[in-house]
Design a protein around this motif. Structure first.
Motif, short mmCIF file in Angstrom:
data_model
loop_
_atom_site.label_atom_id
_atom_site.label_comp_id
_atom_site.label_asym_id
_atom_site.label_seq_id
_atom_site.Cartn_x
_atom_site.Cartn_y
_atom_site.Cartn_z
N ASP A 1 0.82 -1.22 0.00
CA ASP A 1 0.00 0.00 0.00
C ASP A 1 0.85 1.27 0.00
O ASP A 1 0.44 2.32 -0.46
N ASN A 2 2.08 1.16 0.54
CA ASN A 2 2.93 2.34 0.56
C ASN A 2 3.82 2.44 -0.67
O ASN A 2 4.78 3.21 -0.71
N GLY A 3 3.55 1.60 -1.64
CA GLY A 3 4.32 1.66 -2.88
C GLY A 3 5.67 0.99 -2.80
O GLY A 3 6.54 1.22 -3.64
N VAL A 4 5.91 0.16 -1.75
CA VAL A 4 7.22 -0.47 -1.61
C VAL A 4 7.24 -1.80 -2.35
O VAL A 4 6.37 -2.64 -2.17
N PRO B 1 7.78 -4.99 4.91
CA PRO B 1 6.47 -5.17 4.28
C PRO B 1 6.41 -6.51 3.55
O PRO B 1 7.45 -7.10 3.28
N PRO B 2 5.20 -6.96 3.24
CA PRO B 2 5.08 -8.26 2.58
C PRO B 2 5.89 -8.31 1.28
O PRO B 2 6.09 -7.29 0.63
N LEU B 3 6.35 -9.50 0.96
CA LEU B 3 7.19 -9.64 -0.23
C LEU B 3 6.39 -9.43 -1.52
O LEU B 3 5.24 -9.84 -1.60
N SER B 4 7.06 -8.82 -2.49
CA SER B 4 6.45 -8.67 -3.82
C SER B 4 6.86 -9.82 -4.72
O SER B 4 6.09 -10.28 -5.54
N PHE B 5 8.13 -10.24 -4.60
CA PHE B 5 8.59 -11.39 -5.36
C PHE B 5 9.83 -11.99 -4.73
O PHE B 5 10.42 -11.40 -3.81
N PHE B 6 10.19 -13.17 -5.21
CA PHE B 6 11.29 -13.93 -4.63
C PHE B 6 12.26 -14.28 -5.76
O PHE B 6 11.83 -14.53 -6.89
N VAL B 7 13.57 -14.28 -5.45
CA VAL B 7 14.54 -14.73 -6.46
C VAL B 7 15.26 -15.98 -5.95
O VAL B 7 15.92 -15.95 -4.92
#
Ligand code: UDP
Ligand code: UDP
Length: 453
Positions: A6-9, A115-121
């Motif tokens: 939500d905070n754009g992170v 914050p919650p993860l957006s993606f994983f590598v």
């Protein structure tokens, strides 16, 4: 789970497996993410395989204190001594333990990140232990393939091959030149290696990732990149993104130790020096090291030779030239000192390759070394030792900025003589067409880079 909170992170977690050849590209990709305002959490197995890895990680974290660092303990009876001792343990045994430990540790760890993860590598040596976890969290999972696109083609195609490769002459994959069995990593041809088990388990999972980053670029492997992305290797192939060349970062320089060879190079004529370095875990016997020194002397070129004798793993690798006299004998040592510099410690390879005195690279053909040489336009004579290195040497040969000798065999198969090494270096240092092709590859690498920033 959304890609942006939500905070754009935008927040990524990255998990390299083990070995400098994996850690270095992960940290370089992390640096790219950071420069694009992506929050990075780095998850690393501990203890690391080598002291060089833990030192590189410390330097990375001091340079980027904003990166969240999470360690997980590798459960292994291999570490019976102090958990920080770096023992020479078989690489794939370590990988096997990391896979099992990650499968246990990762799930609670990833869901608690904020914050919650957006993606994983993921690392390609960890795919089947990590994928079920990211899938259960609906977390996009991208693969960082730290080897070449050619090796990626083999990796992704592997689960469709017959279980025994030894009867084949070559592996044929649509859209790419046949790979002779003699160039396939011996551990993949052998019936029961851990490496093969990892390949078989992970290969079939490739189609489930959201995309694949590879440290390569179009001009380096045009044919293979076309084949993988046109669905010739696997019809359901996720997008494969040539994301290289990964270039060296400031934090990789260690203390003052990187300065000495560069100072020595400052006094050598432009393009006159052959750099001989064989990666992080090639341990030649002393008899082979003697032949290498003899070959370098016979070549007539100036040289910078790096020898590793196994002490790299326990951190006792700072005593430069200790024992060199005993190993080479007085006469050879005098000749060596006349024309060359021998380092028995970790050197800052990328810095050396970028020095204008370097005219050629006698390399074991680890993929990172190849990309670093391409970035700097340095022709290569390949001396592949193990793993994917013969396939990497072939990439260089195919694009015309170097060559290799198929008769030298895998490490330890036979003693390569000083005569042969000397002749190889003469070929390397006197071949104008290698130089022209290498500078073209460098130009292409630099061009890609300007498009990426
Ligand atoms: N490297 C270095 N100094 C050394 C040996 C290696 O800086 O003395 C770096 C090299 O620049 C590369 C990595 O370690 O980035 C080795 O990776 P590569 O894939 O070439 O070979 P590996 O060691 O994994 O076989
Ligand atoms: N290997 C790799 N990346 C690394 C280290 C090793 O791909 O960072 C490959 C290596 O090239 C070899 C294979 O893993 O073909 C098996 O390594 P091995 O178990 O022989 O390693 P060792 O214990 O001898 O160093």
């Amino acid at each position: 789970m959304t890609m942006i909170d939500d905070n754009g992170v935008v927040h990524v977690a990255m998990l390299p497996s083990a070995g400098m050849g994996h850690l270095t590209p992960f940290l370089r990709l992390a640096t790219f993410f950071l420069s694009h305002n992506i929050k990075v959490t780095l998850i690393t197995p501990r203890p690391t395989l080598s002291l060089s890895e833990s030192q590189l990680l410390s330097r990375f974290h001091s340079s980027f204190p904003q990166v969240d660092q999470i360690n997980f303990k590798v459960e292994s009876s291999l570490f019976t001594q102090s958990p920080n001792s770096h023992m020479p343990i078989p690489y794939f045994q370590m990988i096997d333990h990391i896979r099992t430990s990650a499968a246990k540790a990762l799930s609670p760890l990833l869901s608690s990140l904020s914050p919650p993860l957006s993606f994983f590598v993921s690392d390609y040596f960890m795919l089947s232990s990590v994928l079920p976890i990211t899938q259960s969290l609906s977390l996009p999972n991208y693969l960082l393939f730290t080897a070449s696109a050619s090796f990626f083609a083999l990796y992704s195609y592997f689960s469709t091959l017959p279980s025994s490769l030894s009867e084949l002459e070559a592996v044929e994959i649509q859209g790419i030149p046949p790979i002779p069995i003699s160039s396939i990593p011996p551990d993949l041809v052998a019936p029961n290696s851990i490496f093969k088990k990892v390949f078989i388990e992970d290969s079939s999972q490739v189609i489930k990732v959201d995309g694949i980053f590879i440290n390569t670029f179009e001009a380096l492997e045009p044919e293979v990149l076309e084949a993988v992305n046109a669905g010739k290797v696997l019809t359901a192939m996720p997008p494969v993104l040539p994301f290289g060349p990964f270039v060296p970062c400031e934090f990789e320089k260690e203390g003052d130790q990187w300065i000495k060879p560069l100072k020595w190079l400052d006094d050598q004529p432009r393009g006159s020096v052959v750099f001989a370095n064989f990666g992080t875990h090639t341990e030649f016997g002393w008899d082979q090291i003697r032949e290498i020194a003899d070959g370098l002397v016979k070549s007539g070129s100036r040289f910078l030779l790096v020898v590793k004798d196994g002490k790299y793993f326990n951190g006792d690798d700072k005593n430069e030239e200790v024992g060199l006299e005993e190993v080479l004998g007085h006469e050879l040592v005098d000749k060596v000192r006349d024309k060359g510099l021998v380092m028995k410690e970790w050197v800052y390879q990328s810095g050396i390759l970028s020095h204008e005195a370097i005219g050629g690279f006698l390399s074991h053909c680890g993929w990172n070394s190849i990309v670093e040489a391409a970035w700097n336009g340095v022709p290569i004579f390949g001396w592949p030792q193990r793993g994917d290195q013969k396939m990497n040497a072939e990439v260089v040969k195919m694009s015309g900025w170097g060559t290799w000798n198929k008769n030298w065999g895998w490490i330890g198969e036979r003693l390569v003589t000083g005569e042969e090494i000397g002749d190889a270096i003469k070929v390397l240092m006197n071949n104008e067409s290698f130089k022209i092709r290498a500078s073209k590859i460098k130009e292409a690498a630099r061009k890609v880079m300007t498009l990426m920033v």
